[in-house]
Design an enzyme around this catalytic site. Structure first.
Site, PDB file in Angstrom:
ATOM      1  N   GLU A  20       0.815  -1.218   0.000  1.00  0.00           N
ATOM      2  CA  GLU A  20       0.000   0.000   0.000  1.00  0.00           C
ATOM      3  C   GLU A  20       0.850   1.270   0.000  1.00  0.00           C
ATOM      4  O   GLU A  20       0.383   2.347   0.376  1.00  0.00           O
ATOM      5  CB  GLU A  20      -0.938  -0.003   1.206  1.00  0.00           C
ATOM      6  CG  GLU A  20      -1.916  -1.165   1.218  1.00  0.00           C
ATOM      7  CD  GLU A  20      -2.798  -1.152   2.444  1.00  0.00           C
ATOM      8  OE1 GLU A  20      -3.669  -0.272   2.525  1.00  0.00           O
ATOM      9  OE2 GLU A  20      -2.616  -2.013   3.322  1.00  0.00           O
ATOM     10  N   SER A 148      -6.669  -2.321   2.047  1.00  0.00           N
ATOM     11  CA  SER A 148      -7.053  -1.692   0.777  1.00  0.00           C
ATOM     12  C   SER A 148      -7.597  -2.688  -0.244  1.00  0.00           C
ATOM     13  O   SER A 148      -7.509  -2.460  -1.449  1.00  0.00           O
ATOM     14  CB  SER A 148      -5.862  -0.929   0.174  1.00  0.00           C
ATOM     15  OG  SER A 148      -5.512   0.165   0.968  1.00  0.00           O
ATOM     16  N   TYR A 214      -9.631   4.064  -4.436  1.00  0.00           N
ATOM     17  CA  TYR A 214      -8.602   5.074  -4.629  1.00  0.00           C
ATOM     18  C   TYR A 214      -8.489   5.664  -6.036  1.00  0.00           C
ATOM     19  O   TYR A 214      -7.838   6.692  -6.217  1.00  0.00           O
ATOM     20  CB  TYR A 214      -7.228   4.479  -4.262  1.00  0.00           C
ATOM     21  CG  TYR A 214      -7.157   3.992  -2.848  1.00  0.00           C
ATOM     22  CD1 TYR A 214      -7.233   4.885  -1.784  1.00  0.00           C
ATOM     23  CD2 TYR A 214      -7.037   2.635  -2.560  1.00  0.00           C
ATOM     24  CE1 TYR A 214      -7.182   4.442  -0.473  1.00  0.00           C
ATOM     25  CE2 TYR A 214      -6.974   2.192  -1.254  1.00  0.00           C
ATOM     26  CZ  TYR A 214      -7.046   3.091  -0.216  1.00  0.00           C
ATOM     27  OH  TYR A 214      -7.000   2.656   1.066  1.00  0.00           O
ATOM     28  N   ARG A 253     -11.271   3.114  11.690  1.00  0.00           N
ATOM     29  CA  ARG A 253     -12.490   2.955  10.884  1.00  0.00           C
ATOM     30  C   ARG A 253     -12.921   1.497  10.937  1.00  0.00           C
ATOM     31  O   ARG A 253     -12.098   0.589  10.779  1.00  0.00           O
ATOM     32  CB  ARG A 253     -12.222   3.364   9.439  1.00  0.00           C
ATOM     33  CG  ARG A 253     -13.467   3.626   8.621  1.00  0.00           C
ATOM     34  CD  ARG A 253     -13.158   3.839   7.151  1.00  0.00           C
ATOM     35  NE  ARG A 253     -12.887   2.565   6.486  1.00  0.00           N
ATOM     36  CZ  ARG A 253     -11.781   2.327   5.771  1.00  0.00           C
ATOM     37  NH1 ARG A 253     -10.851   3.252   5.631  1.00  0.00           N
ATOM     38  NH2 ARG A 253     -11.610   1.150   5.207  1.00  0.00           N
ATOM     39  N   ASP A 255     -15.381  -1.347   9.228  1.00  0.00           N
ATOM     40  CA  ASP A 255     -16.156  -1.679   8.029  1.00  0.00           C
ATOM     41  C   ASP A 255     -17.097  -2.829   8.345  1.00  0.00           C
ATOM     42  O   ASP A 255     -16.715  -3.786   9.036  1.00  0.00           O
ATOM     43  CB  ASP A 255     -15.225  -2.083   6.880  1.00  0.00           C
ATOM     44  CG  ASP A 255     -14.292  -0.948   6.457  1.00  0.00           C
ATOM     45  OD1 ASP A 255     -14.634   0.218   6.713  1.00  0.00           O
ATOM     46  OD2 ASP A 255     -13.224  -1.239   5.892  1.00  0.00           O
ATOM     47  N   GLU A 268     -13.888  -5.669   9.316  1.00  0.00           N
ATOM     48  CA  GLU A 268     -12.529  -5.389   9.785  1.00  0.00           C
ATOM     49  C   GLU A 268     -12.457  -4.018  10.431  1.00  0.00           C
ATOM     50  O   GLU A 268     -13.357  -3.191  10.288  1.00  0.00           O
ATOM     51  CB  GLU A 268     -11.528  -5.474   8.634  1.00  0.00           C
ATOM     52  CG  GLU A 268     -11.739  -4.439   7.549  1.00  0.00           C
ATOM     53  CD  GLU A 268     -10.676  -4.528   6.462  1.00  0.00           C
ATOM     54  OE1 GLU A 268      -9.482  -4.424   6.793  1.00  0.00           O
ATOM     55  OE2 GLU A 268     -11.041  -4.707   5.282  1.00  0.00           O
ATOM     56  N   ASN A 270      -9.721  -0.771  10.567  1.00  0.00           N
ATOM     57  CA  ASN A 270      -8.514  -0.142  10.036  1.00  0.00           C
ATOM     58  C   ASN A 270      -7.972   0.809  11.095  1.00  0.00           C
ATOM     59  O   ASN A 270      -8.664   1.750  11.501  1.00  0.00           O
ATOM     60  CB  ASN A 270      -8.841   0.641   8.765  1.00  0.00           C
ATOM     61  CG  ASN A 270      -9.285  -0.262   7.634  1.00  0.00           C
ATOM     62  OD1 ASN A 270      -8.469  -0.768   6.880  1.00  0.00           O
ATOM     63  ND2 ASN A 270     -10.592  -0.479   7.534  1.00  0.00           N
ATOM     64  N   GLY A 274      -7.000   5.370   5.340  1.00  0.00           N
ATOM     65  CA  GLY A 274      -6.551   6.292   4.310  1.00  0.00           C
ATOM     66  C   GLY A 274      -6.934   7.726   4.627  1.00  0.00           C
ATOM     67  O   GLY A 274      -7.979   7.990   5.229  1.00  0.00           O
TER      68      GLY A 274
END
Length: 306
Positions: A20, A148, A214, A253, A255, A268, A270, A274
């Site tokens: 990443e 990602s 992205y 974050r 998800d 998951e 994070n 990002g």
């Protein structure tokens, strides 16, 4: 909000050597610009190009981690910074390592009674027919410790499992298959003790993959999410529970999916999300009137050792 001078000399860790790297360079560059705009003495620092001992030699007072993936989000750099005694943003060593490992994350959530999709660990010579029988089709195949959506595949047939496994195994020796949840994809940012507004994601692609995150502009970010206030409160609590169960701190974050019956399934966490112009935490913060620059300052304020 603290003035920039109160933070001392700040290193923004960006780039690194994970899969990443390019996303991290984008995140870090934007964070660097934002911190400088608020008067912070911030400097770019790429661990792929310089030894971390330079952080001590150059007298950095704290670190903003804008690294993603391995060596940045998995507890590795957090451990080095603890050894050096330099405060850093985000979760500590253990929480970072656990959150990066989707397999261990799921096992911990299951042990605490938190909902997450059924799964199976894959190996090269495994009984894929049994996996399909257990999880059904379609299913998701993913490396256990990548972010990602790198190395992930949506599998619609038993025959496609071999190729999906091979792709995921390029990124991690541990590969999992996960029951695909048909429904609504959501993401929930966390900032300190505050849960940010839920964002609903819609993409014309098979799933919310790397390009959707992205590169392309065909992903729809729906905010407000359209959920009832009661459902939002329920999901806010679930996501904070998921975050805290792993020992996460500072910001992150979560998800998750809602199935057709509106039942939630955690995917998951994070711990270093990002921070690009496509990223979700800045989008959710903006909905509360928190600018990108002030978001970066808030994250930096939470920096600590361990």
């Amino acid at each position: 909000m603290n003035a920039g001078k109160d933070f001392g000399k700040v290193a923004v860790l960006l780039g690194g050597k994970s899969a990443e790297r390019e996303v991290s360079l984008k995140s870090g560059t934007m964070v660097l610009k934002a911190l400088r705009a608020r008067g912070v003495d911030a400097h770019a620092f790429d661990p792929a190009e310089r030894g971390l001992d330079a952080l001590v030699k150059e007298k950095f007072a704290r670190v903003f981690i804008a690294l993603h993936g391995r060596f940045g989000e998995d507890g590795t750099v957090q451990g080095v910074l603890e050894w050096l005694g330099i405060p850093y943003t985000g979760s500590g060593v253990l929480a970072s390592a656990l959150a990066m490992d989707k397999l261990r994350t799921k096992r911990i959530w299951q042990s605490e009674g938190l909902p997450t999709p059924a799964y199976a660990v894959l190996d090269k010579n495994g009984d894929y027919a049994a996996v399909v029988k257990k999880l059904g089709l379609p299913l998701m195949v993913k490396p256990a410790s990548e972010g990602s959506s790198i190395g992930m595949s949506k599998v619609r047939s038993r025959a496609a499992l071999d190729e999906a496994y091979a792709l995921a195994a390029n990124y991690d020796r541990v590969v999992i298959a996960e029951k695909f949840i048909e429904g609504t994809e959501l993401t929930v940012g966390i900032l300190g003790e505050e849960v940010l507004p839920i964002i609903k994601l819609e993409t014309p692609r098979e799933f919310y993959d790397y390009d959707a995150k992205y590169i392309t502009d065909d992903t729809r970010y729906i905010l407000p999410s359209g959920l009832s206030a009661r459902k939002e409160r329920e999901l806010h609590k679930l996501c904070m529970d998921a975050f805290r169960t792993l020992g996460c701190y500072g910001w992150g974050r979560v998800d998750l999916m809602l199935d057709r019956q509106a039942s939630p399934y955690l995917l998951e966490v994070n711990t270093a999300p990002g921070m690009t112009d496509h990223s979700l935490v800045p989008m959710a913060a903006r909905a509360l009137g928190i600018s990108y620059e002030d978001l970066c300052l808030r994250i930096l304020e939470f920096a600590r050792v361990g």
